[in-house]
Scaffold this motif. Structure first.
Motif, PDB file in Angstrom:
ATOM      1  N   MET A  24     -11.989  17.230 -25.135  1.00  0.00           N
ATOM      2  CA  MET A  24     -11.094  16.222 -25.715  1.00  0.00           C
ATOM      3  C   MET A  24     -10.890  15.029 -24.785  1.00  0.00           C
ATOM      4  O   MET A  24     -10.562  13.935 -25.242  1.00  0.00           O
ATOM      5  CB  MET A  24      -9.732  16.847 -26.032  1.00  0.00           C
ATOM      6  CG  MET A  24      -9.727  17.627 -27.312  1.00  0.00           C
ATOM      7  SD  MET A  24      -8.132  18.338 -27.721  1.00  0.00           S
ATOM      8  CE  MET A  24      -6.947  17.172 -27.169  1.00  0.00           C
ATOM      9  N   GLU A  27     -13.875  10.217 -24.136  1.00  0.00           N
ATOM     10  CA  GLU A  27     -13.506   9.172 -25.090  1.00  0.00           C
ATOM     11  C   GLU A  27     -14.542   8.983 -26.189  1.00  0.00           C
ATOM     12  O   GLU A  27     -14.240   8.444 -27.249  1.00  0.00           O
ATOM     13  CB  GLU A  27     -13.296   7.827 -24.371  1.00  0.00           C
ATOM     14  CG  GLU A  27     -12.047   7.768 -23.522  1.00  0.00           C
ATOM     15  CD  GLU A  27     -12.326   8.140 -22.071  1.00  0.00           C
ATOM     16  OE1 GLU A  27     -13.488   8.010 -21.624  1.00  0.00           O
ATOM     17  OE2 GLU A  27     -11.383   8.566 -21.399  1.00  0.00           O
ATOM     18  N   ASP A  28     -15.785   9.408 -25.952  1.00  0.00           N
ATOM     19  CA  ASP A  28     -16.842   9.248 -26.944  1.00  0.00           C
ATOM     20  C   ASP A  28     -16.730  10.253 -28.092  1.00  0.00           C
ATOM     21  O   ASP A  28     -17.378  10.079 -29.126  1.00  0.00           O
ATOM     22  CB  ASP A  28     -18.218   9.404 -26.292  1.00  0.00           C
ATOM     23  CG  ASP A  28     -18.492   8.317 -25.262  1.00  0.00           C
ATOM     24  OD1 ASP A  28     -17.878   7.237 -25.371  1.00  0.00           O
ATOM     25  OD2 ASP A  28     -19.300   8.556 -24.350  1.00  0.00           O
ATOM     26  N   LEU A  29     -15.929  11.290 -27.931  1.00  0.00           N
ATOM     27  CA  LEU A  29     -15.803  12.337 -28.943  1.00  0.00           C
ATOM     28  C   LEU A  29     -14.445  12.249 -29.627  1.00  0.00           C
ATOM     29  O   LEU A  29     -13.425  12.089 -28.970  1.00  0.00           O
ATOM     30  CB  LEU A  29     -15.952  13.721 -28.305  1.00  0.00           C
ATOM     31  CG  LEU A  29     -17.258  13.997 -27.577  1.00  0.00           C
ATOM     32  CD1 LEU A  29     -17.181  15.330 -26.841  1.00  0.00           C
ATOM     33  CD2 LEU A  29     -18.419  14.011 -28.559  1.00  0.00           C
ATOM     34  N   SER A  30     -14.460  12.358 -30.940  1.00  0.00           N
ATOM     35  CA  SER A  30     -13.181  12.360 -31.648  1.00  0.00           C
ATOM     36  C   SER A  30     -12.572  13.757 -31.571  1.00  0.00           C
ATOM     37  O   SER A  30     -13.280  14.761 -31.486  1.00  0.00           O
ATOM     38  CB  SER A  30     -13.369  11.945 -33.103  1.00  0.00           C
ATOM     39  OG  SER A  30     -14.050  12.948 -33.813  1.00  0.00           O
ATOM     40  N   THR A  31     -11.269  13.794 -31.625  1.00  0.00           N
ATOM     41  CA  THR A  31     -10.559  15.069 -31.556  1.00  0.00           C
ATOM     42  C   THR A  31     -10.950  15.969 -32.719  1.00  0.00           C
ATOM     43  O   THR A  31     -11.145  17.173 -32.546  1.00  0.00           O
ATOM     44  CB  THR A  31      -9.045  14.820 -31.563  1.00  0.00           C
ATOM     45  OG1 THR A  31      -8.716  13.969 -30.464  1.00  0.00           O
ATOM     46  CG2 THR A  31      -8.275  16.117 -31.435  1.00  0.00           C
ATOM     47  N   SER A  32     -11.115  15.386 -33.888  1.00  0.00           N
ATOM     48  CA  SER A  32     -11.473  16.200 -35.060  1.00  0.00           C
ATOM     49  C   SER A  32     -12.868  16.810 -34.908  1.00  0.00           C
ATOM     50  O   SER A  32     -13.090  17.958 -35.293  1.00  0.00           O
ATOM     51  CB  SER A  32     -11.382  15.373 -36.340  1.00  0.00           C
ATOM     52  OG  SER A  32     -12.272  14.287 -36.293  1.00  0.00           O
ATOM     53  N   THR A  33     -13.796  16.065 -34.334  1.00  0.00           N
ATOM     54  CA  THR A  33     -15.140  16.600 -34.123  1.00  0.00           C
ATOM     55  C   THR A  33     -15.110  17.749 -33.126  1.00  0.00           C
ATOM     56  O   THR A  33     -15.717  18.795 -33.353  1.00  0.00           O
ATOM     57  CB  THR A  33     -16.088  15.494 -33.607  1.00  0.00           C
ATOM     58  OG1 THR A  33     -16.122  14.437 -34.558  1.00  0.00           O
ATOM     59  CG2 THR A  33     -17.482  16.031 -33.375  1.00  0.00           C
TER      60      THR A  33
END
Length: 118
Positions: A24, A27-33
């Motif tokens: 998490m 920054e490149d990854l969304s929380t939902s993903t």
């Protein structure tokens, strides 16, 4: 075999959850993903606890081990942890089968000696 493999899979359940917390911070990854992928992997580790003795259960376990190692591309520490859990999985399957065979031999011996006594 079920007990050893299930113990390994439960350990993986927690490691996957902690890896999600680390992922998490990217920054490149969304929380939902992150939580969708981690949630599916955590769910699979729990489901595999019940499927490990069924046909294909061990193979699915190996697929989870490969996915765990591959998650190292997102969380680098998972390369190490994935290899550790793959080794634990191998040991659980290998030694679990030996224990199952020993139990079956013991039960067969107890059954034959009980028939002799009667």
């Amino acid at each position: 075999m079920r007990t050893l493999c299930s113990s390994t899979l439960i350990g993986e359940f927690f490691v996957i959850g902690f890896a999600g917390l680390v992922a998490m911070k990217d920054e490149d990854l969304s929380t939902s993903t992150v939580w969708t992928v981690c949630g599916i992997a955590m769910f699979l580790s729990l489901v595999l606890c019940g499927l490990v003795t069924r046909p294909g259960g061990v193979v699915l376990g190996w697929a989870l081990q490969i996915a765990l190692i591959a998650s190292g591309f997102v969380v680098p520490a998972m390369f190490f942890l994935g290899v550790v859990f793959a080794a634990l999985w191998w040991a659980s399957v290998h030694f679990g089968r030996k224990v199952d065979e020993a139990k079956a031999r013991f039960a067969a011996q107890a059954g034959s000696s009980g028939a002799d006594a009667a």
